[in-house]
Design a protein around this motif. Structure first.
Motif, PDB file in Angstrom:
ATOM      1  N   VAL A  95     -15.111 -53.783  20.173  1.00  0.00           N
ATOM      2  CA  VAL A  95     -15.798 -52.456  19.693  1.00  0.00           C
ATOM      3  C   VAL A  95     -14.805 -52.002  18.724  1.00  0.00           C
ATOM      4  CG1 VAL A  95     -16.445 -51.363  22.121  1.00  0.00           C
ATOM      5  CG2 VAL A  95     -14.022 -51.083  21.250  1.00  0.00           C
ATOM      6  N   LEU A  96     -15.647 -51.446  17.651  1.00  0.00           N
ATOM      7  CA  LEU A  96     -15.024 -50.840  16.333  1.00  0.00           C
ATOM      8  C   LEU A  96     -15.228 -49.218  16.521  1.00  0.00           C
ATOM      9  CD1 LEU A  96     -13.797 -51.215  13.662  1.00  0.00           C
ATOM     10  CD2 LEU A  96     -16.321 -50.957  12.686  1.00  0.00           C
ATOM     11  N   PRO A 156     -11.074 -51.366  27.690  1.00  0.00           N
ATOM     12  CA  PRO A 156     -12.531 -50.704  27.754  1.00  0.00           C
ATOM     13  C   PRO A 156     -12.581 -49.399  27.016  1.00  0.00           C
ATOM     14  CG  PRO A 156     -11.551 -51.338  29.996  1.00  0.00           C
ATOM     15  CD  PRO A 156     -10.564 -51.580  28.994  1.00  0.00           C
ATOM     16  N   LEU A 157     -13.763 -49.110  26.602  1.00  0.00           N
ATOM     17  CA  LEU A 157     -14.036 -47.841  25.828  1.00  0.00           C
ATOM     18  C   LEU A 157     -13.547 -46.636  26.596  1.00  0.00           C
ATOM     19  CD1 LEU A 157     -15.010 -46.715  23.090  1.00  0.00           C
ATOM     20  CD2 LEU A 157     -17.449 -46.525  24.175  1.00  0.00           C
ATOM     21  N   ASP A 181     -10.992 -53.606  18.795  1.00  0.00           N
ATOM     22  CA  ASP A 181     -10.093 -54.400  19.547  1.00  0.00           C
ATOM     23  C   ASP A 181     -11.355 -54.872  20.862  1.00  0.00           C
ATOM     24  OD1 ASP A 181      -8.095 -55.690  21.138  1.00  0.00           O
ATOM     25  OD2 ASP A 181      -6.854 -53.884  20.856  1.00  0.00           O
ATOM     26  N   PHE A 182     -10.940 -55.921  21.695  1.00  0.00           N
ATOM     27  CA  PHE A 182     -11.915 -56.347  22.625  1.00  0.00           C
ATOM     28  C   PHE A 182     -11.787 -55.582  23.967  1.00  0.00           C
ATOM     29  CE2 PHE A 182      -8.270 -59.143  22.673  1.00  0.00           C
ATOM     30  CZ  PHE A 182      -7.879 -59.373  24.007  1.00  0.00           C
ATOM     31  N   VAL A 183     -12.790 -55.679  24.492  1.00  0.00           N
ATOM     32  CA  VAL A 183     -13.142 -54.629  25.660  1.00  0.00           C
ATOM     33  C   VAL A 183     -12.997 -55.560  27.068  1.00  0.00           C
ATOM     34  CG1 VAL A 183     -14.267 -52.941  24.333  1.00  0.00           C
ATOM     35  CG2 VAL A 183     -15.503 -54.887  25.621  1.00  0.00           C
ATOM     36  N   VAL A 184     -13.058 -56.759  27.165  1.00  0.00           N
ATOM     37  CA  VAL A 184     -13.177 -57.598  28.154  1.00  0.00           C
ATOM     38  C   VAL A 184     -11.938 -58.541  28.237  1.00  0.00           C
ATOM     39  CG1 VAL A 184     -15.632 -57.579  28.268  1.00  0.00           C
ATOM     40  CG2 VAL A 184     -14.498 -59.356  27.208  1.00  0.00           C
ATOM     41  N   SER A 191     -19.086 -48.613  18.039  1.00  0.00           N
ATOM     42  CA  SER A 191     -20.111 -49.566  17.826  1.00  0.00           C
ATOM     43  C   SER A 191     -19.428 -50.884  18.551  1.00  0.00           C
ATOM     44  CB  SER A 191     -20.269 -49.974  16.270  1.00  0.00           C
ATOM     45  OG  SER A 191     -20.807 -48.843  15.889  1.00  0.00           O
ATOM     46  N   ARG A 192     -20.506 -51.685  19.483  1.00  0.00           N
ATOM     47  CA  ARG A 192     -20.163 -53.085  20.005  1.00  0.00           C
ATOM     48  C   ARG A 192     -20.410 -53.880  18.825  1.00  0.00           C
ATOM     49  NH1 ARG A 192     -19.701 -53.656  25.723  1.00  0.00           N
ATOM     50  NH2 ARG A 192     -18.832 -55.886  25.947  1.00  0.00           N
TER      51      ARG A 192
END
Length: 227
Positions: A220-221, A171-172, A156-159, A187-188
Motif C-alpha cells: 500500500v501507498l 495491514p492497513l 510497505d507490504f501488507v501480507v 492505494s493498493r
C-alpha cells in the motif's frame, strides 16, 4: 536485544544478490509504478511545486528514494534522511548532494524539531520491525516531526512473507492504529514480487497485465495527513 540491533542483525543475515537491481524488469516495473503513484498522490494533495517542501526519509537505505525526490523537485537543502545501517548510509552519502543532510543513526535517537517537516517518508521500514512497542514509538516520533497540514508518506507490504521470518506484513488496519489521529488515504500497489519475478521472465508486459488485478498487489501507498 533492542529492536535497532535486531534489525541490523536481520539485515546481516540476508544474502547479497541482484534481486533488487534496477536492471531487472520486475524491479523497474515496481519502482516506476510506485513513482507514478507518488506523483499522482502529490498532485491530488495540491503539491504541484515541491521546491519548498521539507522532506525526511526514515530508513533511506542507499539513497534511491531521495534521488527520486530530488528529480521530482524537492530542493537538496530541504531534503534529509536517516539510516540505521552504516554501509547503506555510506552508499547514500556517496551519491547524494552534500546539501542533503544524512544521519547514520537510530531514528529515535536523532534530534528533529517538532512540526518541522512537511513530509516524513517511510518505505518498507515498519515491515522490518517485529516489536510492536518499537513500531508505535517510531510512529509517534514521526508524527511529532510532521507539521499540521503535513503527512507521513508510507509504502510497505501488507501480507506476510512465509519465506522470510525477519519481516512481517503491516495491514492497513495496523497503519491506522499506529497513527490514530491521521487521515489515511491508501492505494493498493505493486504486483506480488514472486509473481512479478516469474512473469517478467516471459515478457515485461505481463507485469502490467497481472497488476490490473487488485488481489495480486501486495503493498500500500498511504498519505497519512496530520490535521
Amino acid at each position: 536485544m533492542n529492536e535497532p540491533q535486531a534489525v541490523a542483525e536481520r539485515y546481516a543475515r540476508r544474502t547479497a544478490d541482484d534481486r533488487y537491481s534496477l536492471l531487472r524488469p520486475d524491479v523497474w516495473h515496481t519502482v516506476q509504478e510506485r513513482q507514478r503513484m507518488m506523483l499522482r498522490l502529490f498532485a491530488r494533495q495540491g503539491l504541484s511545486d515541491l521546491s519548498a517542501v521539507r522532506v525526511m526519509e526514515v530508513g533511506c537505505g542507499a539513497g534511491g528514494n531521495l534521488l527520486e525526490l530530488l528529480r521530482a523537485g524537492v530542493r537538496p537543502e530541504h531534503l534529509s534522511g536517516v539510516e540505521l545501517l552504516p554501509e547503506r548510509y555510506e552508499a547514500a552519502r556517496a551519491v547524494l548532494p552534500e546539501a542533503v543532510v544524512l544521519q547514520s543513526a537510530d531514528a529515535l535517537a536523532i534530534d528533529v524539531p517538532p512540526a518541522s517537516l512537511d513530509i516524513v517518508f517511510v518505505s518498507t521500514v515498519f515491515s522490518s520491525l517485529l516489536d510492536d512497542d518499537f513500531q508505535q514509538r517510531l510512529a509517534d516520533t514521526l508524527w511529532r516531526w510532521v507539521r499540521p497540514g503535513g503527512a507521513v508518506l508510507w509504502y510497505d507490504f501488507v501480507v506476510d512473507n512465509p519465506r522470510n521470518r525477519d519481516v512481517r506484513g503491516v495491514p492497513l488496519r495496523r497503519v491506522r492504529a499506529l497513527f490514530p489521529q491521521g487521515q489515511v488515504s491508501a492505494s493498493r500497489v505493486t504486483l506480488a514480487p514472486p509473481i512479478a519475478r516469474l512473469v517478467t521472465r516471459w515478457h515485461p508486459a505481463f507485469y502490467t497485465l497481472l497488476n490490473t488485478l487488485p488481489f495480486l498487489r501486495t503493498h500500500v501507498l498511504c498519505w497519512i495527513a496530520k490535521p
